[in-house]
Design an enzyme around this catalytic site. Sequence first.
Site, mmCIF file in Angstrom:
data_model
loop_
_atom_site.group_PDB
_atom_site.id
_atom_site.type_symbol
_atom_site.label_atom_id
_atom_site.label_comp_id
_atom_site.label_asym_id
_atom_site.label_seq_id
_atom_site.Cartn_x
_atom_site.Cartn_y
_atom_site.Cartn_z
ATOM 1 N N SER A 119 37.539 31.169 11.936
ATOM 2 C CA SER A 119 36.080 31.175 12.969
ATOM 3 C C SER A 119 36.054 29.876 13.937
ATOM 4 O O SER A 119 35.161 29.944 14.372
ATOM 5 C CB SER A 119 35.012 31.175 12.169
ATOM 6 N N HIS A 140 39.142 37.544 15.568
ATOM 7 C CA HIS A 140 38.193 37.612 14.959
ATOM 8 C C HIS A 140 37.430 37.770 14.923
ATOM 9 O O HIS A 140 36.464 38.683 15.332
ATOM 10 C CB HIS A 140 37.536 35.550 15.745
ATOM 11 N N GLU A 152 36.502 39.015 18.345
ATOM 12 C CA GLU A 152 37.243 38.504 19.582
ATOM 13 C C GLU A 152 38.921 37.814 19.386
ATOM 14 O O GLU A 152 39.161 38.046 18.282
ATOM 15 C CB GLU A 152 36.730 36.625 19.374
ATOM 16 N N ASN A 190 30.007 32.166 18.619
ATOM 17 C CA ASN A 190 28.836 31.252 17.545
ATOM 18 C C ASN A 190 29.316 30.098 18.449
ATOM 19 O O ASN A 190 27.933 29.816 17.924
ATOM 20 C CB ASN A 190 30.421 30.296 16.758
HETATM 21 N N1 CAA Z 1 29.358 52.152 5.318
HETATM 22 C C1 CAA Z 1 29.318 53.522 6.723
HETATM 23 N N2 CAA Z 1 28.386 52.741 6.828
HETATM 24 C C2 CAA Z 1 27.128 51.471 6.357
HETATM 25 C C3 CAA Z 1 27.504 51.102 5.014
HETATM 26 C C4 CAA Z 1 28.433 51.786 4.044
HETATM 27 N N3 CAA Z 1 28.929 51.140 3.534
HETATM 28 N N4 CAA Z 1 26.195 50.386 4.613
HETATM 29 C C5 CAA Z 1 25.348 50.893 6.220
HETATM 30 N N5 CAA Z 1 26.088 51.647 7.161
HETATM 31 C C6 CAA Z 1 25.233 51.697 8.260
HETATM 32 C C7 CAA Z 1 24.470 52.868 8.271
HETATM 33 O O1 CAA Z 1 24.035 54.112 7.883
HETATM 34 C C8 CAA Z 1 23.407 52.125 10.165
HETATM 35 O O2 CAA Z 1 24.114 53.850 10.767
HETATM 36 P P1 CAA Z 1 23.057 53.656 11.647
HETATM 37 O O3 CAA Z 1 22.321 52.428 12.354
HETATM 38 O O4 CAA Z 1 23.655 54.905 12.194
HETATM 39 O O5 CAA Z 1 21.670 53.794 11.444
HETATM 40 C C9 CAA Z 1 23.949 50.813 9.406
HETATM 41 O O6 CAA Z 1 25.415 50.829 9.351
HETATM 42 C C10 CAA Z 1 22.849 49.530 9.632
HETATM 43 O O7 CAA Z 1 23.155 49.468 8.219
HETATM 44 P P2 CAA Z 1 21.633 49.652 6.945
HETATM 45 O O8 CAA Z 1 19.998 50.900 8.106
HETATM 46 O O9 CAA Z 1 21.634 49.322 5.633
HETATM 47 O O10 CAA Z 1 21.077 47.915 7.445
HETATM 48 P P3 CAA Z 1 20.399 47.068 8.877
HETATM 49 O O11 CAA Z 1 20.613 48.039 9.493
HETATM 50 O O12 CAA Z 1 19.490 46.174 7.925
HETATM 51 O O13 CAA Z 1 22.176 46.460 9.353
HETATM 52 C C11 CAA Z 1 23.355 44.645 9.689
HETATM 53 C C12 CAA Z 1 22.585 45.436 8.451
HETATM 54 C C13 CAA Z 1 24.308 45.685 9.745
HETATM 55 C C14 CAA Z 1 24.169 43.681 8.833
HETATM 56 C C15 CAA Z 1 22.728 44.034 10.434
HETATM 57 O O14 CAA Z 1 20.999 43.639 9.459
HETATM 58 C C16 CAA Z 1 23.287 43.342 11.455
HETATM 59 O O15 CAA Z 1 23.500 43.552 11.987
HETATM 60 N N6 CAA Z 1 22.836 41.587 10.626
HETATM 61 C C17 CAA Z 1 23.554 40.737 12.145
HETATM 62 C C18 CAA Z 1 24.394 40.404 10.998
HETATM 63 C C19 CAA Z 1 25.334 39.440 12.133
HETATM 64 O O16 CAA Z 1 25.228 38.721 12.917
HETATM 65 N N7 CAA Z 1 26.649 39.361 11.513
HETATM 66 C C20 CAA Z 1 27.723 38.051 12.339
HETATM 67 C C21 CAA Z 1 27.295 37.042 11.661
HETATM 68 S S1 CAA Z 1 29.134 35.293 11.869
HETATM 69 C C22 CAA Z 1 29.898 36.058 11.461
HETATM 70 O O17 CAA Z 1 30.205 37.349 10.749
HETATM 71 C C23 CAA Z 1 31.221 35.479 11.901
HETATM 72 C C24 CAA Z 1 31.173 33.942 11.707
HETATM 73 O O18 CAA Z 1 32.672 33.400 11.804
HETATM 74 C C25 CAA Z 1 30.675 33.014 11.375
#
Ligand code: CAA
Length: 282
Positions: A119, A140, A152, A190
């Site tokens: 990252s 990424h 990415e 990021n």
């Molecule tokens: N298998 C399949 N699908 C699943 C699942 C599983 N085990 N668990 C959840 N899902 C599905 C759900 O059914 C739901 O689908 P719908 O939208 O169709 O209803 C969706 O995924 C979202 O799940 P939840 O409703 O259970 O949970 P949520 O709405 O709280 O979402 C999340 C969880 C996706 C993590 C959300 O909170 C989110 O997008 N958060 C931000 C995450 C983010 O910003 N990540 C990037 C971080 S930075 C990075 O990674 C890069 C780096 O370099 C640091």
Amino acid sequence: MEIKTVGVLGCGLMGAGIAQVCAASGYKTLVREVEEPLLAKGLGRIEKFLNDGIDKGKVTPEAKTRTLANLTGTTKLEDLASADLVIEAIIENVDEKARVYAALDAVVSDSTIFCSNTSSLCITELAAKTRRPDRFAGLHFFNPVPLMKLVEVIRALTTSDETYRAVFAFAQSLGKEPITAPDKPGFIVNRLLVPYLLDAIRSYENGLGTIEDIDKGMKLGTGYPMGPFTLLDFVGLDTTYYIANIMFDEYREPAYAPPPLLKRMVLAGRLGKKSGQGFYKY
Ligand code: CAA
């Protein structure tokens, strides 16, 4: 360049997620971790994710069986010999990565493409550590890998057009939406996300509001899925601190400088969700 077999180096949070989506997309996937207990933990994480997916009605039992059938875990690097493309998702340390690339260079075919999920490290520097700088790119992923649509794709100075096109098409074949990002710290996401998270900490230190209110404000006021402090805990404060330092080293702009509170929380071991405490307790 036909990709049939994918190697994944590292079966931690990111490596496990990457291996899962590769296997789910029909690739024969070989995932390598350094020790058996770490491998078992990573494979267990994949199985749990698939089971949770079944419980939520998002994954069929057949898809779970298919995914697991495509997946092989190993602790031996040589087992990745047949990989057409290898995605490295190990510790963010250039020397460690260079060591693994050198070992891998010796066992895979000349045509194998290497990708790094880093990252924050320089893709051109990593490419230069291999015997295939033209067949190297950044790929990424975002956490949680099976749910986040974005990938990415980063070209090193040396990446060939053919490799770039193959890696981009590979990301699409995983059901992801790739974007092309520059080989500069933070890439695209990021570069914008980290200053926002750092600003949230600085603003909190300056009395803008409580952690809960700032989170609530950004979540309900802008439609972000998580407020900045929940997201910081989710990403890991050590990871954010590490990325911020690399960005600050390169750009020398105050927006990327980690605030004192972030450093102190990392020093205290409050790393977020993974350590049981960050801005919130878990
Ligand atoms: N298998 C399949 N699908 C699943 C699942 C599983 N085990 N668990 C959840 N899902 C599905 C759900 O059914 C739901 O689908 P719908 O939208 O169709 O209803 C969706 O995924 C979202 O799940 P939840 O409703 O259970 O949970 P949520 O709405 O709280 O979402 C999340 C969880 C996706 C993590 C959300 O909170 C989110 O997008 N958060 C931000 C995450 C983010 O910003 N990540 C990037 C971080 S930075 C990075 O990674 C890069 C780096 O370099 C640091």
